[in-house]
Design a protein around this motif. Structure first.
Motif, short mmCIF file in Angstrom:
data_model
loop_
_atom_site.label_atom_id
_atom_site.label_comp_id
_atom_site.label_asym_id
_atom_site.label_seq_id
_atom_site.Cartn_x
_atom_site.Cartn_y
_atom_site.Cartn_z
N ILE A 240 0.81 -1.21 0.00
CA ILE A 240 0.00 0.00 0.00
C ILE A 240 0.85 1.27 0.00
CG2 ILE A 240 -1.87 1.19 1.25
CD1 ILE A 240 -2.81 -1.42 2.29
N ILE B 108 -7.85 -7.45 1.32
CA ILE B 108 -7.39 -6.48 0.32
C ILE B 108 -8.50 -6.20 -0.69
CG2 ILE B 108 -5.78 -6.09 -1.59
CD1 ILE B 108 -3.71 -7.71 0.03
N GLY B 109 -9.19 -7.26 -1.13
CA GLY B 109 -10.28 -7.09 -2.09
C GLY B 109 -11.41 -6.24 -1.53
N ALA C 150 -11.19 -4.15 0.98
CA ALA C 150 -10.67 -2.81 1.22
C ALA C 150 -10.68 -1.97 -0.05
CB ALA C 150 -9.26 -2.90 1.80
N GLU C 151 -10.35 -2.60 -1.17
CA GLU C 151 -10.39 -1.89 -2.45
C GLU C 151 -11.80 -1.40 -2.75
OE1 GLU C 151 -8.12 -1.04 -4.57
OE2 GLU C 151 -6.36 -2.36 -4.37
N VAL C 152 -12.79 -2.24 -2.50
CA VAL C 152 -14.19 -1.86 -2.74
C VAL C 152 -14.59 -0.69 -1.84
CG1 VAL C 152 -16.59 -2.63 -2.58
CG2 VAL C 152 -14.85 -4.16 -3.53
N ALA D 131 -12.63 1.53 -0.36
CA ALA D 131 -11.91 2.74 -0.76
C ALA D 131 -12.52 3.37 -2.00
CB ALA D 131 -10.43 2.40 -1.00
N TRP D 132 -12.96 2.52 -2.93
CA TRP D 132 -13.55 3.02 -4.18
C TRP D 132 -14.92 3.66 -3.95
CZ3 TRP D 132 -17.57 0.45 -7.28
CH2 TRP D 132 -17.81 1.11 -8.51
N LEU E 276 -7.24 3.38 1.45
CA LEU E 276 -7.06 1.95 1.29
C LEU E 276 -6.32 1.34 2.47
CD1 LEU E 276 -7.29 -0.61 -0.47
CD2 LEU E 276 -5.16 0.08 -1.60
N PHE F 280 -7.87 -1.62 4.80
CA PHE F 280 -7.15 -2.89 4.87
C PHE F 280 -6.85 -3.27 6.32
CE2 PHE F 280 -2.89 -5.08 4.68
CZ PHE F 280 -3.40 -6.32 4.32
#
Length: 349
Positions: A166, A280-281, A283-285, A287-288, A294, A298
């Motif tokens: 990150i 991680i997956g 967290a990406e969602v 954050a988006w 992120l 995470f």
């Protein structure tokens, strides 16, 4: 004589913990005062060194961490509560995914019986999952080893490789600075001490999850938001608490044979890394959709221990309140729901 015999290996473990903390500090590792003792005592336990976990000190040092975490609470945080809703909404889905992945690893790959695999896979508190698993007839030793390994592996992985994934390193703008013993007033000592003692007692009586850390954290947060105190506990106390916690985690591997480590800890490593990939997956969602950093998302979804992940968050200069609340909700959900899910799923085992 018995007490004396117990104190010697505990003292030796703490000496190893201090050495590990100093070594990690001078090597520049993130969260050195917990990570160093944890790694060095794990090695000591595996080579059958005469060490023993100072578990009796846990009740006294954990509230210090809770008070320190609460000192990071500010009135401005309440303006961000709306952005937490997406994380809270996705948290149950993440828990179901992480538990399902881990269960498959322990049951299909490891060949554990269904009860042991179920409670080894739950990303909840070590003590709670061990008690629930034992009551259901699971293998206590394997459940304990699975959760101890999960906490160890996740903390080490996140701490050492956080910057690679990150791009965040310890010592960020929100990271704690050294606070000397004489830098806070007698009034600050009294208020912080009351937060620690009263918070731990009230938390336990109210049945709060992770009461020794959550109770003091709440009272400390209230005291800081109200302006009754603006200081954090002296760094020397916090360092001592981290060394103790790291030592206790490392010595959980006492008695484990190399065969058990190769098999059970190896399975836990696979399950933990798959959990982190899922984290991680998600967290990406988050954050988006919500704009939460992120790194923060995470840390909130990495299923380590509440105290350890909160300390790591502080070291990385991230929002401790956000991450701590998510881990408290995670632990509460797992403790509350796991027995019901187990009873419902048992017919399929």
């Amino acid at each position: 004589m018995i007490a004396h015999n117990r104190l010697i290996p505990q003292g030796f473990a703490l000496v190893i913990g201090v050495a590990g903390g100093l070594g990690a500090y001078f090597l520049g590792l993130p969260l050195p005062w917990m990570l160093g003792p944890m790694i060095l005592n794990t090695v000591a336990a595996m080579i059958r060194a005469p060490v023993s976990g100072p578990d009796g000190l846990r009740f006294y040092v954990i509230p210090i961490i809770g008070v320190m975490l609460g000192s990071s609470v500010t009135p401005e945080i309440f303006g961000f509560l709306g952005t937490w809703l997406i994380t809270l909404a996705l948290l149950p889905l993440f828990l179901a995914s992480a538990a399902g992945i881990s269960f498959a690893v322990y049951k299909r790959v490891g060949g554990y019986d269904a009860v042991t695999a179920f409670y080894a896979a739950m990303p909840g508190g070590i003590n709670e999952m061990l008690l629930l698993g034992a009551e259901a007839g699971g293998d206590e030793r394997r459940i304990a080893l699975a959760h101890a390994a999960r906490v160890l592996i996740i903390i080490v992985f996140v701490a050492l490789f956080f910057g690679l994934f990150i791009g965040v390193s310890s010592g960020g703008p929100g990271a704690p600075q050294w606070i000397g013993l004489y830098e806070i007033s007698l009034r600050d000592y009294i208020i912080l001490g009351l937060c620690a003692v009263a918070g731990a007692i009230l938390g336990k009586r109210l049945g709060l999850p992770a009461a020794p850390v959550f109770g003091p954290m709440i009272l400390s947060g209230i005291a800081h938001v109200a302006g009754w105190v603006t200081a954090s506990p002296p760094t020397l106390f916090v360092v001592a608490a981290q060394i103790t916690i790291g030592t206790i985690i490392g010595t959980r591997f006492i008695g484990a044979t190399m065969a058990e480590v190769r098999r059970d800890v190896g399975l836990s490593a696979i399950a933990s890394l798959l959990m982190l990939i899922a984290a991680i997956g998600f967290a990406e969602v988050i954050a988006w959709i919500s704009g939460v950093p992120l790194a923060q998302a995470f840390l909130a979804f990495s299923p380590g221990g509440l105290t350890e992940m909160s300390l790591l968050t502080l070291a990385m200069g991230q929002d401790v309140t956000y991450v701590s609340v998510m881990h408290i909700v995670r632990i509460t959900l797992v403790i509350a729901i796991a027995p019901f899910v187990f009873r419902w799923a048992r017919r399929w085992f």
